[in-house]
Design a protein around this motif. Structure first.
Motif, mmCIF file in Angstrom:
data_model
loop_
_atom_site.group_PDB
_atom_site.id
_atom_site.type_symbol
_atom_site.label_atom_id
_atom_site.label_comp_id
_atom_site.label_asym_id
_atom_site.label_seq_id
_atom_site.Cartn_x
_atom_site.Cartn_y
_atom_site.Cartn_z
ATOM 1 N N PHE A 86 7.419 11.284 -12.759
ATOM 2 C CA PHE A 86 7.187 10.140 -13.652
ATOM 3 C C PHE A 86 8.205 9.040 -13.387
ATOM 4 N N ILE A 87 9.468 9.431 -13.223
ATOM 5 C CA ILE A 87 10.511 8.440 -12.948
ATOM 6 C C ILE A 87 10.256 7.757 -11.608
ATOM 7 N N GLY A 88 9.976 8.564 -10.584
ATOM 8 C CA GLY A 88 9.745 7.994 -9.254
ATOM 9 C C GLY A 88 8.509 7.120 -9.201
ATOM 10 N N SER A 89 7.450 7.554 -9.881
ATOM 11 C CA SER A 89 6.224 6.765 -9.904
ATOM 12 C C SER A 89 6.434 5.460 -10.651
ATOM 13 N N GLY A 112 0.813 -1.210 0.000
ATOM 14 C CA GLY A 112 0.000 0.000 0.000
ATOM 15 C C GLY A 112 0.845 1.259 0.000
ATOM 16 N N MET A 113 1.952 1.250 0.734
ATOM 17 C CA MET A 113 2.804 2.424 0.757
ATOM 18 C C MET A 113 3.460 2.664 -0.599
ATOM 19 N N LEU A 114 3.844 1.585 -1.287
ATOM 20 C CA LEU A 114 4.419 1.721 -2.619
ATOM 21 C C LEU A 114 3.406 2.303 -3.599
ATOM 22 N N ILE A 115 2.168 1.823 -3.517
ATOM 23 C CA ILE A 115 1.121 2.333 -4.407
ATOM 24 C C ILE A 115 0.855 3.813 -4.114
ATOM 25 N N GLY A 116 0.751 4.144 -2.827
ATOM 26 C CA GLY A 116 0.553 5.542 -2.463
ATOM 27 C C GLY A 116 1.689 6.423 -2.940
ATOM 28 N N GLY A 117 2.917 5.914 -2.836
ATOM 29 C CA GLY A 117 4.065 6.671 -3.305
ATOM 30 C C GLY A 117 4.045 6.891 -4.803
ATOM 31 N N ALA A 118 3.634 5.861 -5.557
ATOM 32 C CA ALA A 118 3.571 5.985 -7.014
ATOM 33 C C ALA A 118 2.568 7.053 -7.432
ATOM 34 N N VAL A 119 1.381 7.027 -6.823
ATOM 35 C CA VAL A 119 0.355 8.024 -7.148
ATOM 36 C C VAL A 119 0.768 9.410 -6.655
ATOM 37 N N SER A 163 8.534 -1.693 -9.365
ATOM 38 C CA SER A 163 9.056 -2.538 -8.291
ATOM 39 C C SER A 163 7.934 -3.132 -7.464
ATOM 40 N N GLY A 164 6.857 -2.349 -7.259
ATOM 41 C CA GLY A 164 5.722 -2.855 -6.499
ATOM 42 C C GLY A 164 4.946 -3.928 -7.228
ATOM 43 N N THR A 165 5.040 -3.941 -8.549
ATOM 44 C CA THR A 165 4.358 -4.963 -9.340
ATOM 45 C C THR A 165 5.191 -6.231 -9.473
ATOM 46 N N ILE A 166 6.494 -6.066 -9.663
ATOM 47 C CA ILE A 166 7.362 -7.218 -9.930
ATOM 48 C C ILE A 166 7.740 -7.964 -8.657
ATOM 49 N N SER A 167 8.081 -7.239 -7.574
ATOM 50 C CA SER A 167 8.597 -7.917 -6.380
ATOM 51 C C SER A 167 7.614 -8.904 -5.744
ATOM 52 N N PRO A 168 6.270 -8.678 -5.799
ATOM 53 C CA PRO A 168 5.370 -9.693 -5.232
ATOM 54 C C PRO A 168 5.424 -11.040 -5.945
ATOM 55 N N LEU A 169 6.014 -11.075 -7.154
ATOM 56 C CA LEU A 169 6.152 -12.346 -7.859
ATOM 57 C C LEU A 169 6.992 -13.340 -7.066
ATOM 58 N N VAL A 170 7.845 -12.832 -6.168
ATOM 59 C CA VAL A 170 8.640 -13.726 -5.323
ATOM 60 C C VAL A 170 7.711 -14.610 -4.498
ATOM 61 N N GLY A 171 6.686 -14.017 -3.907
ATOM 62 C CA GLY A 171 5.729 -14.797 -3.138
ATOM 63 C C GLY A 171 4.885 -15.692 -4.007
ATOM 64 N N PHE A 181 1.814 8.328 -0.107
ATOM 65 C CA PHE A 181 1.459 9.472 -0.949
ATOM 66 C C PHE A 181 2.166 10.732 -0.463
ATOM 67 N N PHE A 182 2.096 10.984 0.832
ATOM 68 C CA PHE A 182 2.636 12.245 1.358
ATOM 69 C C PHE A 182 4.158 12.248 1.413
ATOM 70 N N ASN A 183 4.789 11.123 1.807
ATOM 71 C CA ASN A 183 6.250 11.190 1.894
ATOM 72 C C ASN A 183 6.919 11.131 0.524
ATOM 73 N N ALA A 184 6.110 10.868 -0.528
ATOM 74 C CA ALA A 184 6.651 10.980 -1.889
ATOM 75 C C ALA A 184 7.083 12.406 -2.190
ATOM 76 N N SER A 185 6.512 13.384 -1.478
ATOM 77 C CA SER A 185 6.876 14.777 -1.717
ATOM 78 C C SER A 185 8.366 15.004 -1.492
ATOM 79 N N ALA A 186 8.927 14.349 -0.489
ATOM 80 C CA ALA A 186 10.340 14.567 -0.172
ATOM 81 C C ALA A 186 11.239 14.037 -1.283
ATOM 82 N N SER A 187 10.947 12.838 -1.769
ATOM 83 C CA SER A 187 11.824 12.238 -2.772
ATOM 84 C C SER A 187 11.686 12.915 -4.130
ATOM 85 N N VAL A 188 10.462 13.234 -4.543
ATOM 86 C CA VAL A 188 10.293 13.821 -5.871
ATOM 87 C C VAL A 188 10.834 15.249 -5.914
ATOM 88 N N VAL A 189 10.676 16.002 -4.835
ATOM 89 C CA VAL A 189 11.222 17.361 -4.810
ATOM 90 C C VAL A 189 12.743 17.332 -4.788
#
Length: 408
Positions: free
Chosen positions: A353-356, A60-67, A362-370, A117-125
């Motif tokens: 766009f790059i960060g999202s 959920g945090m990865l999805i929120g970060g992407a959006v 990564s959020g789509t591919i990594s669950p394939l491990v499970g 969603f909110f902490n994405a502000s730090a990385s994208v800025v």
């Protein structure tokens, strides 16, 4: 003249405090992820839910970060860099405190989406600020230096999170995230200059944001470069989500032994980034990519062979894993610098766009491990597949391997 040809330079020269500031901003999502990892079993037990549901608090945090990055990037192109990040960090602090008192797994998942969603502000800025002031090899070198700061998260965050959860419970981990966010807000407020003057800001409204994304989507070269960090991080996240099960359940390591090995592999991540920072002084970022990605494929296939057959046992697996992880941090700084350099006028949108893409891929591919079983075979297979796909994207989506195309 450098071995990679003349490189664009910037009049700005970042000092250690500047690197530490941007690194602390960029690391906020990583810290929010890694410090929470040891608490997953406790969360499932305390909230009376399954391990799969508890893991959704990570997804959920990865999805929120992407959006969040898709929204915050254009916002920073419209209102400047400081306001979006200061507001975003405040809201990160609030959601962290709400996570600490979440009554059940569903509210916790929802709050983690908002936190991402909110902490994405730090990385994208932070990424947009780099593009505002640096280009070419200067940008790639600064991004690599940031990896030194970001690399502290996997080195120490799981151990710190384990100690906090062990002493005060998993809810205290979110209080610690709120404290970190509060300290970061004061540092950003005092130290981060506005790098986007009013005359360079884009017009208001949804139309301006969509116009920026349309121009990015029409640039196939940019799209290929923007995908590469996500594929690289997908391999890293496959290790992150798979290693607790592979090393602790598959090879019988204790939680303390696992934390130590996690830190050792974190050293590999940092080392790779610093080697890259030295290389971009002499070689163009695209030249580094065209060499490192094939090497990464070779080692990832070797890692997969070890994981699938068990040849050499745990020592060989750990050595191959360390090398592969050390190669991970060559791709994001070089690919990101090249991609951002193509769209400096909408750096916030491009960084978003790059960060999202990075979070989404990564959020789509990594669950394939499970999905594939969560064992060494599954983890190494997904890591190898990510590396191979990155090489295919570089070869067919960019001129890196075409005559003369790698010289710029």
């Amino acid at each position: 003249m450098s071995a990679g040809g003349p490189q664009p330079t910037s009049p700005y020269r970042p000092n250690a405090k500047y690197v530490l500031l941007l690194g602390s901003m960029t690391a906020l999502p990583a810290i929010s992820t890694d410090i929470y990892l040891p608490s997953l079993p406790d969360v499932a037990r305390d909230l009376g839910t399954s391990a799969t549901a508890a893991q959704l608090t990570m997804t959920g945090m990865l999805i929120g970060g992407a959006v969040g990055q898709l929204v915050i990037g254009p916002t920073s192109d419209r209102f400047g860099r400081r306001a979006p990040v200061l507001v975003g960090i405040v809201l990160h602090v609030i959601t962290s405190l709400l996570c600490a008192v979440a009554p059940g797994i569903i509210p916790l998942i929802a709050l983690r989406v908002l936190q991402g969603f909110f902490n994405a502000s730090a990385s994208v800025v932070a990424m947009a600020v780099i593009r505002d002031r640096f280009v070419g090899s200067d940008a790639s070198r600064l991004l690599s230096r940031l990896m030194l700061v970001i690399g502290v998260a996997p080195l120490f965050a799981p151990s710190v999170g384990g100690v906090i959860a062990g002493e005060w419970g998993w809810r205290a981990v979110f209080v610690a995230l709120a404290v970190y966010g509060t300290l970061l807000w004061f540092v950003v407020w005092r130290r981060l200059p506005e790098t986007l003057p009013a005359e360079r800001r884009r017009g208001p409204g949804l139309r301006a944001a969509l116009s920026g994304y349309r121009s990015l989507l029409r640039d196939r070269h940019f799209l290929a470069l923007a995908v590469l960090p996500g594929l690289s991080v997908a391999g890293l996240m496959s290790y992150v989500v798979g290693s607790p099960f592979v090393l602790q359940e598959g090879y019988g390591l204790s939680s303390h032994q696992f934390a130590l090995l996690f830190a050792v592999n974190g050293v590999g991540l940092v080392a790779g980034a610093q080697v890259n920072a030295a290389l971009v002084r002499r070689y163009a970022p695209v030249r580094i990519l065209r060499v490192v990605l094939p090497v990464s494929v070779v080692f990832s296939l070797g890692l997969f062979a070890v994981g699938a057959t068990g040849a050499g046992g745990l020592p060989v697996l750990l050595v191959m894993l360390w090398i592969q992880l050390a190669l991970v941090n060559f791709t994001p700084p070089n690919a990101s610098a090249l991609a951002l350099g193509r769209h400096g006028a909408i750096a916030g949108t491009a960084a978003a766009f790059i960060g999202s893409s990075q979070a989404g891929i990564s959020g789509t591919i990594s669950p394939l491990v499970g999905v594939l079983g969560g064992d060494a075979f599954a983890m190494t297979a997904v890591m190898a597949g990510s590396a191979l796909l990155a090489l295919v994207v570089l070869a067919f989506g960019t001129p890196a391997y075409r005559a003369g195309g790698w010289g710029t």
